[in-house]
Design an enzyme around this catalytic site. Structure first.
Site, PDB file in Angstrom:
ATOM      1  N   ASP A   1      -4.519   3.062  24.736  1.00 17.19           N
ATOM      2  CA  ASP A   1      -5.712   3.850  24.404  1.00 17.19           C
ATOM      3  C   ASP A   1      -5.325   5.320  24.338  1.00 17.19           C
ATOM      4  O   ASP A   1      -6.044   6.182  24.803  1.00 17.19           O
ATOM      5  CB  ASP A   1      -6.813   3.609  25.458  1.00 17.19           C
ATOM      6  CG  ASP A   1      -8.179   4.060  24.959  1.00 17.19           C
ATOM      7  OD1 ASP A   1      -8.316   4.311  23.745  1.00 17.19           O
ATOM      8  OD2 ASP A   1      -9.108   4.164  25.786  1.00 17.19           O
TER       9      ASP A   1
ATOM     10  N   LYS B   1      -3.674   7.275  18.416  1.00 19.66           N
ATOM     11  CA  LYS B   1      -3.619   6.077  17.560  1.00 19.66           C
ATOM     12  C   LYS B   1      -2.350   6.032  16.713  1.00 19.66           C
ATOM     13  O   LYS B   1      -1.839   4.967  16.411  1.00 19.66           O
ATOM     14  CB  LYS B   1      -4.868   5.993  16.657  1.00 19.66           C
ATOM     15  CG  LYS B   1      -6.190   6.162  17.396  1.00 19.66           C
ATOM     16  CD  LYS B   1      -6.304   5.350  18.673  1.00 19.66           C
ATOM     17  CE  LYS B   1      -7.318   5.960  19.640  1.00 19.66           C
ATOM     18  NZ  LYS B   1      -7.155   5.535  21.021  1.00 19.66           N
TER      19      LYS B   1
ATOM     20  N   ASP C   1      -7.140  -0.325  21.948  1.00 19.68           N
ATOM     21  CA  ASP C   1      -8.526   0.102  21.691  1.00 19.68           C
ATOM     22  C   ASP C   1      -8.611   0.923  20.396  1.00 19.68           C
ATOM     23  O   ASP C   1      -7.622   1.477  19.927  1.00 19.68           O
ATOM     24  CB  ASP C   1      -9.016   0.942  22.888  1.00 19.68           C
ATOM     25  CG  ASP C   1     -10.521   1.183  22.825  1.00 19.68           C
ATOM     26  OD1 ASP C   1     -11.237   0.394  22.178  1.00 19.68           O
ATOM     27  OD2 ASP C   1     -10.994   2.169  23.425  1.00 19.68           O
ATOM     28  N   ASN C   2      -9.795   1.005  19.861  1.00 18.24           N
ATOM     29  CA  ASN C   2     -10.117   1.890  18.718  1.00 18.24           C
ATOM     30  C   ASN C   2      -9.279   1.608  17.471  1.00 18.24           C
ATOM     31  O   ASN C   2      -8.944   2.541  16.727  1.00 18.24           O
ATOM     32  CB  ASN C   2      -9.935   3.368  19.104  1.00 18.24           C
ATOM     33  CG  ASN C   2     -10.729   3.768  20.334  1.00 18.24           C
ATOM     34  OD1 ASN C   2     -10.142   4.110  21.363  1.00 18.24           O
ATOM     35  ND2 ASN C   2     -12.035   3.705  20.258  1.00 18.24           N
TER      36      ASN C   2
ATOM     37  N   GLU D   1     -17.441   3.304  21.784  1.00 18.48           N
ATOM     38  CA  GLU D   1     -17.987   3.577  23.117  1.00 18.48           C
ATOM     39  C   GLU D   1     -19.095   4.632  23.060  1.00 18.48           C
ATOM     40  O   GLU D   1     -18.969   5.631  22.353  1.00 18.48           O
ATOM     41  CB  GLU D   1     -16.869   4.061  24.064  1.00 18.48           C
ATOM     42  CG  GLU D   1     -15.999   5.198  23.540  1.00 18.48           C
ATOM     43  CD  GLU D   1     -14.786   4.727  22.735  1.00 18.48           C
ATOM     44  OE1 GLU D   1     -14.761   3.557  22.323  1.00 18.48           O
ATOM     45  OE2 GLU D   1     -13.881   5.549  22.521  1.00 18.48           O
TER      46      GLU D   1
HETATM   47 MG    MG Z   1     -10.422   4.364  23.404  1.00 21.27          MG
END
Ligand code: MG
Length: 259
Positions: free
Chosen positions: A183, A186, A211-212, A241
């Site tokens: 996380d 990216k 994540d993401n 989120e």
């Molecule tokens: Mg995240």
């Protein structure tokens, strides 16, 4: 000067754009404009303001109340990109199903997901949490200890991920990673995943949760796992989120190596 007739002609288009992208406008306001204004007004960083709120509202030694404090601040006050309660439940479930003994977290930020992971680990497990930003790491360290987790369970490593991963085996005495939570930046997902593959720390059944991957998104990472043939994988679709209308997802990878 734009004439009123031309301005009126553009009004429907403007309204359509506002309605269609309203969640992104709200996110921009909360994550950027409000943050800059409050940074100037308080002289504190967003993370420091959040920590002060958690400190005031949470109970020391109670991870649940610390997570509630973060969630409450991020819902009512300002935006911080923690995994949040909804995607957090997917993380909780995977941890409870796999009971990993050795966990690596890339991107501790303020320690929200670190606490979330640590509270779900079995006895004897170890969590190595990596954060490159020194100020955020200082907050994460306080949050982790406030939640009651000692250094035997959670070790916070303040360093960029691409410098830590090659040293994990030698400096931290690691043989294999059972679970990796990504996380952080990216753009680092793919090079860090490939570095983990090269390190020999991933074994058959090692799980990686990223994540993401849909927002802000990690297209190169998704393209790679689709093509490389090293993983069984799926994307858990969710919303971003602390936001209702921005689609996001977490990629769950299970390494199919032979170790
Ligand atoms: Mg995240």
């Amino acid at each position: 000067m734009v004439s009123p007739a031309i301005a009126l002609a553009f009004l429907p288009l403007l309204l359509t754009l506002l309605i269609r992208y309203r969640f992104y406008f709200v996110l921009f306001y909360r994550a950027v404009l409000l943050r800059v204004w409050r940074d100037c007004r308080t002289g504190l960083s967003r993370e420091e303001r959040c920590f002060q709120y958690v400190l005031t509202n949470a109970t020391p030694g109670d991870p649940e109340s610390i997570l509630d404090g973060f969630d409450s601040w991020c819902t009512k006050k300002e935006f911080i990109s923690h995994i949040g309660p909804k995607k957090g439940k997917i993380l909780d479930r995977l941890l409870s199903e796999h009971s990993p003994l050795t966990v690596l977290e890339l991107g501790a930020h303020c320690g929200y997901s670190t606490v979330r992971i640590a509270r779900a680990l079995p006895l004897g497990a170890r969590l190595f949490s990596v954060e490159m930003d020194q100020k955020n790491a200082a907050i994460a360290e306080k949050v982790i200890r406030l939640a009651g987790f000692d250094e035997a369970l959670v070790e916070l490593i303040v360093c960029p991920s691409d410098e830590v991963i090659p040293r994990l085996r030698a400096d931290f005495d690691l043989e294999k990673l059972d679970f990796v939570f990504m996380d952080h930046w990216k753009k680092c997902y793919l090079p860090d995943l490939q570095m983990l593959e090269g390190s020999g720390l991933l074994g058959k059944g090692s799980m990686i949760l990223a994540d993401n991957v849909l927002f802000p998104g990690a297209p190169n990472f998704l393209r790679y796992i689709r093509r490389c043939g090293l993983y069984e994988w799926r994307v858990h679709r969710a919303t971003l989120e602390y936001s209702k209308g921005i689609r996001d997802g977490m990629a769950e990878l299970v390494y199919q190596g032979t170790k």
